[in-house]
Structures are given as C-alpha cells and as structure tokens.
Design a protein around this motif. Structure first.
Motif, PDB file in Angstrom:
ATOM      1  N   SER A   1       0.712  -1.162  -0.070  1.00  0.00           N
ATOM      2  CA  SER A   1      -0.140  -0.078   0.047  1.00  0.00           C
ATOM      3  C   SER A   1       0.823   1.191  -0.159  1.00  0.00           C
TER       4      SER A   1
ATOM      5  N   ASP B   1      -4.905   1.289  -1.222  1.00  0.00           N
ATOM      6  CA  ASP B   1      -4.361   0.104  -1.726  1.00  0.00           C
ATOM      7  C   ASP B   1      -3.998   0.035  -3.100  1.00  0.00           C
ATOM      8  N   VAL B   2      -2.783  -0.227  -3.675  1.00  0.00           N
ATOM      9  CA  VAL B   2      -2.227  -0.134  -4.874  1.00  0.00           C
ATOM     10  C   VAL B   2      -3.136  -0.746  -5.977  1.00  0.00           C
TER      11      VAL B   2
ATOM     12  N   GLY C   1      -2.714   6.451  -9.672  1.00  0.00           N
ATOM     13  CA  GLY C   1      -2.575   5.294 -10.154  1.00  0.00           C
ATOM     14  C   GLY C   1      -1.547   4.986 -11.436  1.00  0.00           C
TER      15      GLY C   1
ATOM     16  N   ILE D   1       2.054   5.161 -10.218  1.00  0.00           N
ATOM     17  CA  ILE D   1       2.101   3.478  -9.771  1.00  0.00           C
ATOM     18  C   ILE D   1       2.649   2.573 -10.804  1.00  0.00           C
TER      19      ILE D   1
END
Length: 316
Positions: A2, A15-16, A81, A84
């Motif tokens: 996370s 949460d990824v 996002g 990431i």
C-alpha cells in the motif's frame, strides 16, 4: 502493498491494486471491461471501487452516457494510479533482463492493411524488446471516435478533428490503381489514364465509407462503375489479383503481389496519411509507449515502401 497520497490535507491510505483497478475502469469506461482485462468479475470491480470511494470519503466515478468517468477527486486518484503504473513499469520484473520491465495488454483500432503489414513488422520488433506486452487489434478504416472506450489508441486515415483527445501524424502512404497481369492480357489494352474508367472498380463500399481521404480519389473516375465493394483492403487486393476488375489499392500492400501491375503511377497516385488518436493518460502507459515506439520504428524502416514512389524510369 500500500501507499499513501495526500488530498486536501488528509492522508488517505490506498491499496495499490485498487488504484490500478480504478485506472483500468477509467480506461475501459466500464466495470465489465476492466474486469475482463484483469480477469475478475464486474461485481468484484464494483465492490472494490465502492471500498475505494468509502476510504476516500467521496465519489471517484460518475456516469457520463454509457461510460464511467472520474470526478475531480477521481482524476487525482487516477493520476496516482498512473504514477504507480509507471513506477512498476520501471522495475525489471523478469530475471531474463531484456524487455522484462514492460508488460501488459494494449488494445488498438487500426485499418486492416496497416494492421497486417505495419503492425506485423512492429510486433516482430516488440516481441524482442518487450515480450511481456501483448497487442489486441480491432480492424477498421473509419473516422476518429470521440470516446476511446476499451481501446488505448486508434490509427485513422487522414488528419482527424479531435477536441478531447490527442492526435499526431504517424505515416504517409499512397493509393494507386492496379490490375492483375491476367486481367490485362485478356482485356483491351489500357494506353491512357482515362481508359481505366472503362473497367470495373474494386474498392470500399461507398455507403459505408465516411473517410474523405478514402472517398475523394473515386471522384477522379466519374464514369467508373463499381463491380464489387468490400470493407476490407485485403479483400480489395485479392479481388484485383483474381481479375475481378481494377483495384484502387494501398501501394504498400499491392506491391507485395508480384502478379499485380500498377497503372500510370505518375498520373493515378493519391497520397493519404495515417494519424494516431488517443488520450494523454493512455499514451503515458508504459506498454502503450512500447507499442508506439515499435510502430514508429517500423514506419521509419518502411518509409519508402509506404510512399511507393514510381520507378525512376516512370517519373517525370
């Protein structure tokens, strides 16, 4: 795994996987599309997005017609996002080394001939540099779409008029008139460009083609009747090879058939161009960038083939 992001001064742990799921929903426009891409049910997608919104304390997605679009807050989560995804894409995920840093599915909408010839060459290159990237193609020659739902980018013929999306030139190519050697042997000799109009035309179905760059060349042949209309440029090539008439064909496809003859290349040559349309956020995807890099390299290598200039002895 996370991480935390700051929004409006509040620290919200996310949460990824759910942030990447939100990103997928926005790209596909639907829970169903995101679920299919990730191999989970749309109910699981709905449940996880609801949990993400509950944690955020606000709506992240809203309905816009038939698709889900991010709210103002949702765009910040989507941006997180993307960060990431870029970070994960920079990691060497394969112990084998080459190409292991980028993986994923890229969905594109491209004209059939371009997909078979140019994308084929690009994917040969991509399989060596980024074997973790998989391409899914939908083939059609059409105008640019307003909403890119379920695809990462599209290749269109002619310069598109777009407002919400990004468009850039990819390649130039040429249309020419072709006949099979057997057709020319069994019909009266064609000694002047205007005489092609005395023969049947093989080309797109007129009522189903709305791309000006593909319909305009037909206006040069007002007397020419269309014997067969088809929605596939590859079918046009095969019909021409079969002797069903004279085909108006992409030269980079027709020149690969040794039994086809190009008619009056100086006079009957029609320049066209390919453009890419996508959203900026989709173009930032590592897998999309890998595909685009391979496409540009393939186009560069095939530049002369795409342009299909007349032989030296046929030029003015």
């Amino acid at each position: 795994m996370s991480f935390a992001i700051h929004l409006g001064g509040a620290r919200v742990a996310q949460d990824v996987d759910n942030l990447l799921l939100l990103l997928s929903v926005v790209r596909h426009g639907s829970y169903l599309g995101a679920g299919a891409a990730l191999g989970i049910s749309h109910t699981s997608v709905s449940r996880r997005i609801a949990a993400l919104e509950k944690s955020a304390g606000a709506r992240l997605l809203v309905r816009s017609g038939e698709v889900w679009e991010p709210t103002e807050l949702g765009r910040e989560f989507v941006s997180a996002g993307e960060d990431i995804e870029l970070a994960l894409g920079s990691l060497a995920l394969d112990s084998g080394g080459v190409g292991g840093s980028v993986r994923g599915v890229v969905r594109v909408l491209v004209p059939e001939g371009f997909g078979g010839v140019v994308v084929g060459a690009a994917m040969r290159r991509l399989s060596e540099t980024h074997p973790g990237v998989r391409l899914e193609m939908i083939n059609a020659a059409r105008r640019a779409r307003t909403n890119l739902v379920g695809i990462d980018f599209e290749v269109v013929v002619g310069r598109p008029e777009v407002s919400r999306n990004e468009a850039f030139h990819l390649a130039d190519y040429t249309l020419g008139m072709y006949a099979s050697r057997s057709y020319l042997e069994t019909h009266e000799a064609i000694t002047e460009p205007d005489q092609v109009q005395d023969h049947p035309l093989l080309y797109f179905v007129e009522s189903m083609q709305d791309v000006p760059e593909l319909t305009d060349p037909v206006s040069y042949f007002p007397r020419m009747r269309q014997s067969v209309g088809a929605t596939s440029s590859m079918v046009h090539v095969e019909l021409t090879r079969a002797g069903a008439g004279i085909g108006l064909l992409p030269c980079f496809m027709a020149e690969r058939a040794s039994d086809l003859v190009r008619l009056f290349p100086r006079e009957l040559t029609f320049p066209v161009s390919y453009w890419v349309v996508s959203r900026p956020d989709l173009l930032r995807r590592p897998a999309v960038q890998a595909v685009m890099s391979a496409l540009r390299a393939a186009v560069h290598d095939m530049k002369d083939e795409l342009a299909a200039a007349p032989p030296e002895d046929e030029r003015a």
